[in-house]
Design an enzyme around this catalytic site. Structure first.
Site, short mmCIF file in Angstrom:
data_model
loop_
_atom_site.label_atom_id
_atom_site.label_comp_id
_atom_site.label_asym_id
_atom_site.label_seq_id
_atom_site.Cartn_x
_atom_site.Cartn_y
_atom_site.Cartn_z
N SER A 76 1.37 8.05 -0.49
CA SER A 76 1.85 8.61 -1.84
C SER A 76 1.33 9.85 -1.95
O SER A 76 1.56 10.46 -3.13
CB SER A 76 1.38 7.74 -2.76
OG SER A 76 2.02 6.40 -2.59
N GLY A 77 0.57 10.78 -1.08
CA GLY A 77 0.00 12.14 -1.28
C GLY A 77 -1.32 12.27 -1.20
O GLY A 77 -2.03 12.91 -1.92
N THR A 79 -3.79 12.63 0.84
CA THR A 79 -4.33 13.55 1.80
C THR A 79 -4.44 15.01 0.91
O THR A 79 -5.25 15.67 0.68
CB THR A 79 -3.55 13.90 3.07
OG1 THR A 79 -3.47 12.88 3.62
CG2 THR A 79 -4.40 14.70 3.98
N TRP A 80 -3.20 15.38 0.08
CA TRP A 80 -2.99 16.40 -0.53
C TRP A 80 -3.74 16.47 -1.77
O TRP A 80 -4.80 17.22 -1.98
CB TRP A 80 -1.57 16.39 -1.18
CG TRP A 80 -1.24 17.64 -1.88
CD1 TRP A 80 -1.85 18.96 -1.85
CD2 TRP A 80 0.13 17.85 -2.49
NE1 TRP A 80 -1.16 19.83 -2.48
CE2 TRP A 80 0.05 19.27 -3.08
CE3 TRP A 80 1.04 16.94 -2.88
CZ2 TRP A 80 0.97 19.74 -3.79
CZ3 TRP A 80 1.97 17.61 -3.66
CH2 TRP A 80 2.00 19.00 -4.17
N HIS A 147 -7.47 2.38 -1.40
CA HIS A 147 -5.85 2.11 -1.44
C HIS A 147 -6.17 0.62 -2.25
O HIS A 147 -5.03 0.09 -2.47
CB HIS A 147 -5.19 1.76 -0.38
CG HIS A 147 -4.84 3.13 0.49
ND1 HIS A 147 -4.35 4.18 -0.16
CD2 HIS A 147 -4.76 3.61 1.74
CE1 HIS A 147 -4.09 5.25 0.72
NE2 HIS A 147 -4.45 4.97 1.67
N SER A 175 8.08 7.43 4.90
CA SER A 175 6.55 8.02 5.47
C SER A 175 5.86 7.08 6.09
O SER A 175 5.18 7.35 7.46
CB SER A 175 6.01 8.73 4.09
OG SER A 175 4.62 9.12 4.59
N TYR A 239 3.61 12.60 -7.38
CA TYR A 239 3.84 13.39 -6.13
C TYR A 239 4.79 14.40 -6.65
O TYR A 239 4.78 15.76 -6.28
CB TYR A 239 4.07 12.67 -4.78
CG TYR A 239 4.45 13.48 -3.90
CD1 TYR A 239 3.14 13.54 -2.86
CD2 TYR A 239 5.44 13.98 -3.25
CE1 TYR A 239 3.41 14.41 -1.58
CE2 TYR A 239 5.64 14.65 -1.91
CZ TYR A 239 4.59 14.84 -1.35
OH TYR A 239 4.83 15.75 -0.08
N ARG A 316 3.62 15.25 8.02
CA ARG A 316 4.78 15.16 8.72
C ARG A 316 5.75 16.18 8.20
O ARG A 316 6.11 17.12 8.54
CB ARG A 316 5.43 13.58 8.45
CG ARG A 316 6.38 13.32 9.45
CD ARG A 316 6.91 11.87 8.93
NE ARG A 316 7.49 11.78 7.84
CZ ARG A 316 8.69 11.88 7.33
NH1 ARG A 316 9.48 12.36 8.34
NH2 ARG A 316 8.83 11.59 6.13
P1 PAP Z 1 -2.35 8.22 3.67
O1 PAP Z 1 -2.08 7.28 2.75
O2 PAP Z 1 -2.31 7.68 4.87
O3 PAP Z 1 -3.54 8.84 3.35
P2 PAP Z 1 -0.93 10.28 2.17
O4 PAP Z 1 -1.54 11.44 2.32
O5 PAP Z 1 -0.90 9.45 0.91
O6 PAP Z 1 -1.08 9.10 3.56
O7 PAP Z 1 0.77 10.56 2.42
C1 PAP Z 1 1.11 11.41 3.61
C2 PAP Z 1 2.38 11.84 3.13
O8 PAP Z 1 1.73 13.10 2.40
C3 PAP Z 1 3.10 12.70 4.28
O9 PAP Z 1 4.36 12.54 3.76
P3 PAP Z 1 5.61 12.57 4.50
O10 PAP Z 1 5.64 11.60 5.66
O11 PAP Z 1 6.89 12.45 3.80
O12 PAP Z 1 6.08 14.14 5.27
C4 PAP Z 1 2.53 14.04 4.10
O13 PAP Z 1 3.51 14.86 5.07
C5 PAP Z 1 2.36 14.41 2.84
N1 PAP Z 1 1.36 15.31 2.73
C6 PAP Z 1 0.10 15.77 3.42
N2 PAP Z 1 -0.28 16.72 3.16
C7 PAP Z 1 0.24 17.28 2.01
C8 PAP Z 1 0.22 18.52 1.15
N3 PAP Z 1 -0.80 19.13 1.35
N4 PAP Z 1 1.50 18.95 0.20
C9 PAP Z 1 2.28 17.86 0.22
N5 PAP Z 1 2.37 16.83 0.91
C10 PAP Z 1 1.49 16.60 1.74
#
Ligand code: PAP
Length: 350
Positions: A76-77, A79-80, A147, A175, A239, A316
């Protein structure tokens, strides 16, 4: 003596001797994305690794008043948000955000903000993931993440401040599905541990609530309700809103964390620098995130082991609406309908 200032005694709770027996008493479902099966515990589905970690956290985790907990349903975002929280809190310590020693430039955000329920190999002390959290110095607030659903959080956490990030389930599903393909190949899961499952089958399970820490909608709703009841302690962020107006939401996050941006900082471009440092483009192009690996410590009765995933798997596309490229119009419509039914009456749109 304050916690974290003393030598930490290892928490006593190790792998329950009757882990297999305990798991055998729980409702079970075919898993997707995690290997093995999903087990239903307190109304939510977990893989055995995350379930054990959740029980550990419930039994051993001691929150501190100064803690900040980032909560989310996977993909859900997280890492960001982890990156933003670190950049906000550390912006004064590192002189320049681009200083080569800034933690975000040398580590994946998941190695900087630890989960309550799983531990990366580097930070494992003894055999209980909670021991490392106890060892963190009391002088500075701990940034933590989880989580775990709201209703299953360790009780002491409920007194502290929580930020929750939610994302629309269509993009969450895609995702996670893409992540799970990467995860399975990296961990060489044997066929019996990673039952071959089609995307359509995984989608069906997701719609029925079966996903890591799912039902997805119940997870979101738990934190949404908490944020409406305790708005000063629980901040609910979407997000999609973060993507649409990053500046507004980063300012709000910094205020909530007690580190607001001053007008001088805004004039000097510090807010903009934080946003750029944490942007998908910047983070995904760092050496550590292109070639590094995130290793999760796994304790089991058959010995201790680890699971790993390339750091690049956390980056991704980072876009809103990518699900349109992977799901049929019927699938998209079905998820929209479920979301409306489950969340609409609570005034929540995703
Ligand atoms: P996690 O639950 O494994 O920690 P999480 O970070 O919540 O994962 O989600 C990963 C999604 O955040 C990915 O989305 P996507 O598969 O649709 O691409 C990832 O690309 C996206 N993401 C990671 N870092 C960022 C960022 N800095 N800005 C925006 N989206 C991001």
């Amino acid at each position: 003596m304050a916690p974290g200032d003393r030598e930490v005694e290892e928490n006593k709770m190790i792998v329950p001797e009757n882990l297999e027996e305990m798991l055998s008493t729980l409702p079970k479902e075919k898993s997707w994305g995690a290997g093995g099966c999903f087990y239903k515990y307190q109304g939510f589905w977990y893989s055995s690794v995350w379930l054990l970690g959740t029980i550990w956290a419930q039994q051993c985790f001691k929150a501190r008043e100064t803690d900040f907990l980032l909560a989310s349903s996977p993909k859900s975002g997280t890492t960001w948000m982890k990156a933003l929280m670190i950049a906000i809190v550390n912006r004064k310590h590192h002189g320049s955000l681009s200083s080569s020693s800034h933690p975000l430039l040398i580590k994946n955000p998941h190695n900087c903000v630890p989960f309550l329920e799983v531990r990366d190999q580097e930070h494992m002390i003894g055999s209980n993931p909670i021991t490392y959290l106890d060892s963190l110095p009391a002088a500075s607030p701990r940034l933590l993440s989880t989580h775990i659903p709201y209703s299953s959080l360790p009780k002491s956490v409920l007194a502290g401040r929580i930020v929750y990030i939610a994302r629309n389930p269509k993009d969450v599903f895609v995702s996670f599905w893409k992540f799970s393909e990467q995860f399975a190949s990296k961990n060489n899961q044997k066929p019996q541990e990673s039952p071959s499952i089609s995307m359509e089958e995984a989608f069906e399970l997701f719609c029925n609530g079966v996903s890591t820490n799912g039902p997805f909608w119940d997870h979101v709703l738990g934190y949404w309700k908490a944020s409406t009841e305790r708005p000063d302690e629980v901040l609910f962020v979407k997000y999609e809103d973060m993507k649409r107006d990053t500046m507004h939401h980063v300012k709000k996050l910094a205020e909530f964390m007690g580190h607001p941006f001053s007008s001088e900082e805004e004039r000097e471009g510090v807010l903009q620098e934080v946003i750029e440092l944490c942007s998908f483009e910047n983070l995904s192009n760092l050496e550590v995130n292109k070639n590094g690996t995130f290793q999760v410590h796994v304790a089991s009765q058959t010995g201790q082991n680890q699971l790993q995933v390339d750091n690049s798997a956390f980056f991704r596309r980072g876009e809103v609406g990518d699900s349109k490229n992977h799901l049929t119009p019927e699938m998209l419509e079905r998820l929209d309908k479920i979301t409306q039914e489950k969340l609409g009456t609570f005034g929540l749109e995703l």
